[in-house]
Design an enzyme around this catalytic site. Sequence first.
Site, short mmCIF file in Angstrom:
data_model
loop_
_atom_site.label_atom_id
_atom_site.label_comp_id
_atom_site.label_asym_id
_atom_site.label_seq_id
_atom_site.Cartn_x
_atom_site.Cartn_y
_atom_site.Cartn_z
N THR A 18 0.87 -1.19 0.00
CA THR A 18 0.00 0.00 0.00
C THR A 18 0.90 1.24 0.00
O THR A 18 1.35 1.68 -1.05
CB THR A 18 -0.98 -0.01 1.18
OG1 THR A 18 -0.26 -0.24 2.41
CG2 THR A 18 -2.02 -1.12 1.01
N LYS B 205 3.94 -6.92 4.21
CA LYS B 205 3.68 -5.54 3.81
C LYS B 205 3.34 -4.74 5.06
O LYS B 205 2.80 -5.27 6.03
CB LYS B 205 2.56 -5.44 2.78
CG LYS B 205 1.18 -5.86 3.22
CD LYS B 205 0.39 -4.83 4.00
CE LYS B 205 0.36 -3.50 3.28
NZ LYS B 205 -0.38 -2.48 4.17
N THR C 244 -6.36 10.90 -0.98
CA THR C 244 -6.41 11.79 -2.13
C THR C 244 -5.32 11.50 -3.13
O THR C 244 -5.31 12.06 -4.20
CB THR C 244 -6.30 13.27 -1.68
OG1 THR C 244 -5.06 13.44 -0.95
CG2 THR C 244 -7.45 13.64 -0.78
N ASN D 4 -0.01 10.64 5.42
CA ASN D 4 -1.29 10.26 6.01
C ASN D 4 -2.36 11.33 5.83
O ASN D 4 -3.55 11.00 5.78
CB ASN D 4 -1.08 9.89 7.48
CG ASN D 4 -0.44 8.53 7.62
OD1 ASN D 4 -1.09 7.51 7.50
ND2 ASN D 4 0.87 8.51 7.82
N GLU E 116 6.57 4.87 7.03
CA GLU E 116 6.13 6.06 6.32
C GLU E 116 6.92 7.29 6.79
O GLU E 116 6.85 7.69 7.95
CB GLU E 116 4.64 6.28 6.55
CG GLU E 116 3.79 5.22 5.87
CD GLU E 116 2.32 5.30 6.24
OE1 GLU E 116 1.52 4.62 5.58
OE2 GLU E 116 1.98 6.02 7.20
N THR F 90 1.38 -6.56 13.39
CA THR F 90 0.82 -5.32 12.87
C THR F 90 1.13 -5.11 11.40
O THR F 90 1.90 -4.25 11.02
CB THR F 90 1.37 -4.15 13.70
OG1 THR F 90 2.77 -4.35 13.89
CG2 THR F 90 0.71 -4.07 15.04
#
Length: 393
Positions: free
Chosen positions: A149, A175, A393, A388, A264, A186
């Site tokens: 993702t 992932k 979007t 995030n 991230e 997690t």
Amino acid sequence: MGNLLELLPVDGIRLAAGSAGIYGKPRDDLALFEICDGAGTSAVFTRNRFCAAPVTVARDHLKRGPARYFLVNAGNANAGTGARGVDDAMQVCAALADRAGCAPEAVLPFSTGVIGEYLPVDNICRALPGLVGNLADDAWPDCARAVMTTDTRPKGCSVQFAVGEETVTVTGIAKGAGMIKPDMATMLAFVATDAAVSQGALDRMLKTAADQSFNRICVDGDTSTNDACVLIATGKRAAAYEQLEAIVTEVCIELAREIVRDAEGATKFVTIRVENAGSEAECAAIAEAVSTSPLVKTALFASDPNWGRILAAVGRSGTGELDINRVSLYLDDVCVVRNGTRAGDYTEEKGTAAMQKDEIGIRIDLNKGNASACYWTCDLSHDYVTINAEYRT
């Protein structure tokens, strides 16, 4: 350890990757695992009470009998979708079962992606013939990419070891880059071995491996609705339990560490070691407090040796009998705090030098017992907020 391009086939497992167009752009977003007859499967799932529909269905199907297929989709979590979400997951399982010639209960669904949107069942079902027709034993790297993702790179690991004249293989993919906090497993992870393992032993092996790896990582303190970690043993080779458990755990630790490295927006990889504690539970409580602290994580991003934030996290960790006058704190090899107060030989220059590294060690010595454990986390950057904030979007 093997790199992703050298992931080794596991006798009894075939895979395929394909696209259901979930992302609205050219990329694979489906992965299919085919598991041979006689294989054993064990799984652990998220403890989030708002667990996703595929988690509910996979748990139920796993109780009903041996798994023959896993169907994984990225881009849509099928979480927060109520009864329709469960029906959608079961519909996809039934469609795959009809195509593959097995019972629907032999199919386990897994999903990851945006929460609160309904699963594009028709698109997924239209992709099934291509997936089934393209099954191969060497498609591990393709599937590692398909389930991504916000990951920036696929994650995989293979290890082989000799047992007499035979070679046993353990291969896994995972992932995850955000919504990562220790609480079962997690992320999504799929690990397989061609060894023969009884169901009870397989369950114990997975729990041990998850507790030593995926339950010891933290990116942002959030536990997903879709977390799952699965261990498959196809039964094609003989192996001693202790040796196999050690290798499976090694593979899981490598995958877990790769998740943190790809977190991230992260710029730093941090190992937290809590040592000389009273128990493993105490290690976990302290490591979790430090690794989830926004103040600690932003200081890491700034390369600021603001050690008071770390001590504050240790102090609020809720451990039973913490004698602050015995606690020592190290940044790599630099002793910052000794016996509960700033070390006499510590300088800000030493601390800053340690914090400027891409890989940092935080060592917390409680000086009270024999328990020790390592955990892995990262910093919290501007890019994490951007990723995030713009996720949908």
